[in-house]
Design a protein around this motif. Structure first.
Motif, PDB file in Angstrom:
ATOM      1  N   PRO A  14       0.801  -1.229   0.000  1.00  0.00           N
ATOM      2  CA  PRO A  14       0.000   0.000   0.000  1.00  0.00           C
ATOM      3  C   PRO A  14       0.840   1.289   0.000  1.00  0.00           C
ATOM      4  CG  PRO A  14      -0.768  -1.531   1.705  1.00  0.00           C
ATOM      5  CD  PRO A  14       0.500  -2.095   1.138  1.00  0.00           C
ATOM      6  N   ILE A  15       2.021   1.217   0.614  1.00  0.00           N
ATOM      7  CA  ILE A  15       2.854   2.438   0.671  1.00  0.00           C
ATOM      8  C   ILE A  15       3.838   2.460  -0.498  1.00  0.00           C
ATOM      9  CG2 ILE A  15       4.642   3.642   2.012  1.00  0.00           C
ATOM     10  CD1 ILE A  15       3.228   2.565   4.553  1.00  0.00           C
ATOM     11  N   LEU A  16       4.633   1.415  -0.624  1.00  0.00           N
ATOM     12  CA  LEU A  16       5.677   1.422  -1.669  1.00  0.00           C
ATOM     13  C   LEU A  16       5.056   1.315  -3.066  1.00  0.00           C
ATOM     14  CD1 LEU A  16       8.294  -0.805   0.203  1.00  0.00           C
ATOM     15  CD2 LEU A  16       8.065   1.680   0.190  1.00  0.00           C
ATOM     16  N   GLY A  17       3.817   0.825  -3.122  1.00  0.00           N
ATOM     17  CA  GLY A  17       3.124   0.725  -4.409  1.00  0.00           C
ATOM     18  C   GLY A  17       2.727   2.077  -4.973  1.00  0.00           C
ATOM     19  N   GLY A 105      14.747   0.021  10.853  1.00  0.00           N
ATOM     20  CA  GLY A 105      13.663  -0.062  11.841  1.00  0.00           C
ATOM     21  C   GLY A 105      12.812  -1.302  11.650  1.00  0.00           C
ATOM     22  N   THR A 106      12.605  -1.660  10.377  1.00  0.00           N
ATOM     23  CA  THR A 106      11.823  -2.868  10.081  1.00  0.00           C
ATOM     24  C   THR A 106      12.496  -4.085  10.691  1.00  0.00           C
ATOM     25  OG1 THR A 106      11.082  -1.865   8.008  1.00  0.00           O
ATOM     26  CG2 THR A 106      10.820  -4.246   8.221  1.00  0.00           C
ATOM     27  N   GLY A 107      13.815  -4.146  10.551  1.00  0.00           N
ATOM     28  CA  GLY A 107      14.561  -5.270  11.100  1.00  0.00           C
ATOM     29  C   GLY A 107      14.503  -5.292  12.622  1.00  0.00           C
ATOM     30  N   ALA A 215      11.205   5.782  15.095  1.00  0.00           N
ATOM     31  CA  ALA A 215      11.721   5.836  13.722  1.00  0.00           C
ATOM     32  C   ALA A 215      12.037   7.260  13.272  1.00  0.00           C
ATOM     33  CB  ALA A 215      10.690   5.223  12.775  1.00  0.00           C
ATOM     34  N   TYR A 216      11.750   8.263  14.123  1.00  0.00           N
ATOM     35  CA  TYR A 216      11.858   9.657  13.661  1.00  0.00           C
ATOM     36  C   TYR A 216      12.514  10.579  14.678  1.00  0.00           C
ATOM     37  CZ  TYR A 216       8.656   8.012  10.059  1.00  0.00           C
ATOM     38  OH  TYR A 216       8.094   7.308   9.015  1.00  0.00           O
ATOM     39  N   GLN A 217      13.491  10.081  15.482  1.00  0.00           N
ATOM     40  CA  GLN A 217      14.061  10.921  16.531  1.00  0.00           C
ATOM     41  C   GLN A 217      14.770  12.144  15.944  1.00  0.00           C
ATOM     42  OE1 GLN A 217      16.791   9.102  19.328  1.00  0.00           O
ATOM     43  NE2 GLN A 217      16.696  10.898  20.681  1.00  0.00           N
ATOM     44  N   GLN A 245      14.757   1.300  16.870  1.00  0.00           N
ATOM     45  CA  GLN A 245      15.190   2.576  16.298  1.00  0.00           C
ATOM     46  C   GLN A 245      15.487   2.421  14.814  1.00  0.00           C
ATOM     47  OE1 GLN A 245      18.229   2.947  19.631  1.00  0.00           O
ATOM     48  NE2 GLN A 245      17.983   5.105  19.085  1.00  0.00           N
ATOM     49  N   SER A 246      15.101   3.456  14.071  1.00  0.00           N
ATOM     50  CA  SER A 246      15.487   3.557  12.673  1.00  0.00           C
ATOM     51  C   SER A 246      16.333   4.808  12.520  1.00  0.00           C
ATOM     52  CB  SER A 246      14.246   3.684  11.773  1.00  0.00           C
ATOM     53  OG  SER A 246      14.655   4.081  10.464  1.00  0.00           O
ATOM     54  N   PHE A 247      17.408   4.717  11.717  1.00  0.00           N
ATOM     55  CA  PHE A 247      18.240   5.882  11.391  1.00  0.00           C
ATOM     56  C   PHE A 247      18.056   6.249   9.919  1.00  0.00           C
ATOM     57  CE2 PHE A 247      20.505   6.527  15.350  1.00  0.00           C
ATOM     58  CZ  PHE A 247      20.188   5.357  16.019  1.00  0.00           C
TER      59      PHE A 247
END
Ligand SMILES: Cc1ncc(COP(=O)(O)O)c(CN[C@@H](CCC(=O)O)C(=O)O)c1O
Length: 400
Positions: A14-17, A105-107, A215-217, A245-247
């Protein structure tokens, strides 16, 4: 052979599409408001100066390309925990925390979910309604039962705080409660400091396990400390949290897939036990993580000047997003819309939950070449000073 003849063609994400559809559109005025990836005012990806300087240092250091340990690059893991929890955090000082580097972050979320599947058997994970679409699938694929708690109030495009509290209180004691630390995706609606205190108290009373998705610090308010408010409050309140955490967004390292998963523990010994099981889980999953992104982030966060540079750049990105929110509302009014668009400026972070219906979203794509997810979420980063007026006219046309 007929080996794969039973396999069904699956739908686009839905997002990447949305990006797939955007790329197919040949219109010069097309606008991509789908994927949550920062773009500058020329609609170009932004490589931070701090990242470029770190890359130069890494190149000049003539590093090798040996395997990282299963848990990843130690200097990165420590820097990630310090950034989220603060320099003087007692869990870090007393080693009552284990942090593993993850595939972004997904991982981090997947490693966390797989860990819960193994060590919290049958415990249900509660995610906000709505939430980032991947959350539900990550838990389901990890065999963790997943349910929703109320979060969003469509009537005022704000937080359904009462509903959220009620559902968290109603969840069985010791459930997993996933919380977006800041910049909620897809709504852009965050609890106030007072509301966070109440959420913390309820989770404590129910002895829930709190998992933060961070994911957005720095990207939400422009201040890494302000954006860490909820995470640090819960730790202060005694929650032994999980932290993903995502960077990708705040360091502009999307494709380098750099993230971290941390677990707070009762003791250094317990943290070591948790780490031993995380290593056993990661080894057959991807064995060990890619080193490049970890080297870039730890080079920045271990150097005062580069950290200062990063802070100014992440604030620059956050400020541009805030400017675009204000500008969009201004043009909506200028072009005659009489609807209440205050939620566009009340919301925070990468996304705005516009309230547009799926049919209005479809019209924006077909009639105006404006692309966004069908739930009405727009990635504000896709708006620039050059396309904001066109966008406002398009939104007004489909909502009047
Ligand atoms: C709340 C949340 N958690 C985790 C992630 C995972 O990001 P990583 O790239 O794995 O670190 C995202 C990214 N969501 C964005 C980016 C595109 C996507 O992966 O969906 C989005 O929602 O558009 C997110 O919004």
């Amino acid at each position: 052979s007929k080996r794969w003849s039973h396999v069904q063609k699956g739908p686009e994400d839905p997002i990447l599409g949305v990006t797939v559809a955007f790329n197919k559109d040949t219109s010069p005025s097309k606008i991509n408001l789908g994927v949550g990836a920062y773009r500058d005012d020329n609609n170009k990806p932004y490589v931070l100066e701090a990242v470029k300087k770190a890359e130069k240092k890494i190149f000049e250091a003539n590093v090798d390309h040996e395997y990282a340990p299963i848990v990843g690059v130690a200097s990165f893991n420590n820097a990630a925990a310090v950034l989220a929890l603060g320099e003087d955090n007692s869990y870090i000082k007393e080693k009552k925390i284990t942090t593993v580097q993850t595939i972004s972050g997904t991982g981090a979320l997947r490693v966390a979910a797989e860990f819960f599947g193994r060590f919290l058997p049958g415990v249900t994970a509660y995610v906000p309604n709505p939430t980032w679409g991947n959350h539900n699938v990550i838990f389901a694929d990890s065999k963790v039962p997943v349910k929703s708690y109320s979060y969003y109030n469509p009537s005022n495009c704000g937080l359904n705080f009462e509903g959220m509290i009620k559902d968290i209180q109603a969840a069985p004691a010791g459930s997993i409660i996933l919380l977006h630390a800041c910049a909620h995706n897809p709504t852009g609606v965050d609890p106030t400091h007072e509301q966070w205190k109440k959420i913390s108290q309820v989770c404590k009373e129910k002895e829930h396990f709190v998992l933060f998705d961070f994911a957005y610090q720095g990207f939400a308010s422009g201040s890494p400390e302000e954006d860490a408010y909820a995470v640090r409050l819960f730790v202060e309140d005694g929650h032994l949290i999980g932290l993903c955490q995502s960077f990708a967004k705040n360091f502009g390292l999307y494709g380098e897939r750099i993230g971290a998963f941390s677990l707070l523990a009762n003791s250094a010994e317990e943290a070591a036990v948790l780490e031993s099981q995380l290593k056993i889980l990661i080894r057959p999953m991807y064995s060990n993580p890619p080193v490049y992104g970890a080297r870039v982030v730890s080079s920045i966060l271990s150097n005062k000047e580069l950290t200062q540079q990063w802070r100014s750049e992440v604030k620059l990105m956050a400020d541009r997003i805030i400017d675009m929110r204000t500008s969009l509302v201004k043009y909506l009014k200028q072009h005659g819309s009489t609807k209440d668009w205050s939620h566009i400026t009340n919301q925070i972070g990468m996304f705005c939950f516009t309230g547009l219906t799926p049919e209005q979203v479809d019209r924006l794509a077909s009639e105006f070449h404006v692309y966004l997810t069908r739930n009405g979420r727009i990635s504000i980063a896709g708006i620039t000073s050059k396309n904001v007026e066109y966008l406002a006219k398009a939104i007004h046309s489909v909502t009047k």
